[in-house]
Motif scaffolding. Structure first.
Motif, PDB file in Angstrom:
ATOM      1  N   ALA A 157       0.842  -1.198   0.000  1.00  0.00           N
ATOM      2  CA  ALA A 157       0.000   0.000   0.000  1.00  0.00           C
ATOM      3  C   ALA A 157       0.877   1.249   0.000  1.00  0.00           C
ATOM      4  CB  ALA A 157      -0.913  -0.007   1.217  1.00  0.00           C
ATOM      5  N   ILE A 191      -1.307   9.878   6.288  1.00  0.00           N
ATOM      6  CA  ILE A 191      -0.983   8.460   6.361  1.00  0.00           C
ATOM      7  C   ILE A 191       0.527   8.271   6.429  1.00  0.00           C
ATOM      8  CG2 ILE A 191      -1.127   6.243   5.142  1.00  0.00           C
ATOM      9  CD1 ILE A 191      -3.717   7.302   3.866  1.00  0.00           C
ATOM     10  N   ARG A 246       3.540   5.119   6.781  1.00  0.00           N
ATOM     11  CA  ARG A 246       3.851   3.694   6.752  1.00  0.00           C
ATOM     12  C   ARG A 246       5.337   3.520   7.006  1.00  0.00           C
ATOM     13  NH1 ARG A 246       0.449   4.635   2.145  1.00  0.00           N
ATOM     14  NH2 ARG A 246      -1.595   3.637   2.387  1.00  0.00           N
ATOM     15  N   GLU A 256      -3.604   0.091  -2.687  1.00  0.00           N
ATOM     16  CA  GLU A 256      -4.273   0.593  -1.498  1.00  0.00           C
ATOM     17  C   GLU A 256      -4.243  -0.441  -0.383  1.00  0.00           C
ATOM     18  OE1 GLU A 256      -7.846   1.142  -3.615  1.00  0.00           O
ATOM     19  OE2 GLU A 256      -7.303   3.108  -4.411  1.00  0.00           O
ATOM     20  N   GLU A 257      -4.828  -0.084   0.749  1.00  0.00           N
ATOM     21  CA  GLU A 257      -4.872  -1.002   1.884  1.00  0.00           C
ATOM     22  C   GLU A 257      -5.640  -2.270   1.518  1.00  0.00           C
ATOM     23  OE1 GLU A 257      -3.083  -0.454   4.449  1.00  0.00           O
ATOM     24  OE2 GLU A 257      -2.588   1.644   4.004  1.00  0.00           O
ATOM     25  N   ASP A 258      -5.349  -3.348   2.222  1.00  0.00           N
ATOM     26  CA  ASP A 258      -6.016  -4.638   2.003  1.00  0.00           C
ATOM     27  C   ASP A 258      -5.863  -5.119   0.565  1.00  0.00           C
ATOM     28  OD1 ASP A 258      -6.994  -4.824   4.679  1.00  0.00           O
ATOM     29  OD2 ASP A 258      -8.571  -3.403   4.143  1.00  0.00           O
TER      30      ASP A 258
END
Length: 428
Positions: free
Chosen positions: A54, A101, A103, A354-356
């Motif tokens: 992500a 965001i 990470r 993206e996430e997931d």
């Protein structure tokens, strides 16, 4: 916001209009990992490395995806560019909020990245609209060359070789010595963000896109895949009554509906390669979407991904986008290669992971690619039309002029007399 990071290497702005499917916009800079290069076999093999998770943004060039059908072609743009962004601002147009965001390999690294992203808000500026950054918008071939190419495709369709091919024409030029590709982006997006507008700079390359077209959206959690191919175009009118009539004419056009349906069938076939048996369906057929300069005929094809399917698998199964190739897809790409120089980034795809394990990918129409040589930026852009059995060469030529109009104005303002200048390269 994006104006504060536009000049930075790695600067990224993915701006949506907040409409259907365009809920999120993203701004970022300072990627911590970059890949630029050719891919010999599996174009999306680098994405299978878990390190590209992500926050990764990628650009796959059209020619890389078409290589299996077209053989060796001069490379005018890297096959695949990837950049991973540990810090990103994501704007939710639906809930009217912004998320900073971060990470990282550790919680402290992720927190520091989020703090860095939040700091960009404090540095945000309201940009002024710059002057036209280019002096000329030079056609690579004259009008007759394009009409001849359209006629050649119509003849090949009549001979039973294929049903449809998307044939493009190209323009290019240089920016003024002090001008920057970000100036083009600001002019293009000023007051009217496109559904999949984008600016991206990696080293001496940059991309500016005003794309209205979704290639793929993939929800990694519920496994839903969505594609929204565009086929069918009418210019808009300043007169509301005439404008509504043009939209109604497009929706009722047997030619445009047939053209659209061919690509819907193609996309159903492409999505089926990565979807559960029986899950692929047409959710919406022949809908009108209106943009500042054009009306488009848009359909929506959906599916449910098989367990274990990743964004890399989905891209590999469907790239390049069917709406800018034709039907049958493999043969259409051969015909395109016979008639056009390499496309480069144009009609490839710009995507974000993206996430997931989700994915959003656009089709890079209404897009200009920039390269910096000797401190000055050159650009190249294209516009195409879907050619079918009853296509009229002059009407298809006019359609390309409508499609390129917004980008042309962003580059050279109203200097339309520059458009007809012809360079040496052309169709073959």
């Amino acid at each position: 916001m994006a104006a504060g990071i536009g000049a930075a290497d790695g600067g990224l702005a993915l701006l949506s209009d907040g409409g259907p499917g365009g809920r999120w916009s993203h701004v970022a800079t300072a990627p911590d990992r970059i890949h630029v290069g050719a891919v010999e076999a599996d174009l999306f093999a680098p994405l299978r490395d878990p390190a590209w998770g992500a926050g990764t943004v990628g650009l796959a060039a059209y020619d890389a995806g078409a290589r299996a059908a077209t053989g060796d072609r001069p490379q005018v743009w890297p096959d695949l560019i990837l950049a991973r962004y540990p810090a990103m601002l994501s704007f939710d147009h639906l809930q009217r909020r912004v998320c900073a965001i971060g990470r990282g390999a550790t919680a402290s690294q992720a927190e520091a990245a989020a703090v860095r992203a939040a700091g960009w808000l404090a540095a945000a500026i309201t940009p002024e609209t710059p002057a036209a950054p280019a002096e000329a918008f030079v056609a690579e071939a004259d009008d007759q060359a394009y009409r001849d190419a359209v006629a050649a495709v119509v003849a090949r369709i009549a001979a039973g070789e294929l049903f449809q091919a998307n044939i493009a024409r190209a323009w290019g030029g240089e920016l003024k010595p002090q001008a920057d590709p970000f100036d083009v982006f600001l002019r293009l997006q000023q007051g009217r963000a496109s559904p999949y507008g984008a600016f991206w700079r990696i080293g001496d390359r940059a991309l500016v896109s005003n794309s209205p077209e979704l290639f793929l959206a993939f929800d990694g959690e519920d496994r839903r895949i969505e594609a929204r191919p565009i086929k069918g175009t009418r210019a808009r009118s300043a007169d509301p009554v005439e404008d509504a009539a043009l939209a109604a004419e497009l929706q009722a056009s047997a030619k445009d509906r047939a053209e659209n349906l061919m690509i819907v069938d193609l996309m159903r076939n492409d999505l089926a390669r990565a979807s559960r048996v029986g899950s692929v369906a047409v959710e919406r057929l022949f809908a009108i979407e209106s943009h500042p300069t054009v009306h488009h005929l848009v359909s929506t094809v959906v599916g449910r991904a098989e367990p274990g399917v990743t964004p890399a698998d989905l891209l590999a199964a469907t790239f390049p986008p069917g709406s800018i190739t034709g039907a049958p897809k493999h043969q259409a790409m051969k015909v395109i290669a016979d008639l056009e120089p390499p496309r480069g980034a144009w009609c490839g795809s710009l995507f974000i992971l993206e996430e997931d394990r989700g994915l959003t990918a656009s089709v890079l129409i209404r897009t200009a690619a920039f390269e910096r040589r000797g401190g000055r930026w050159s650009f190249r852009t294209l516009a195409g039309a879907g050619i079918v059995a009853d296509s009229d060469p002059q009407a298809e030529l006019a359609e390309t002029e409508v499609k390129i109009s917004a980008l042309k104005r962003a580059l050279v303002g109203q200097q339309s007399e520059q458009v007809m200048t012809v360079a040496s390269r052309g169709f073959r």
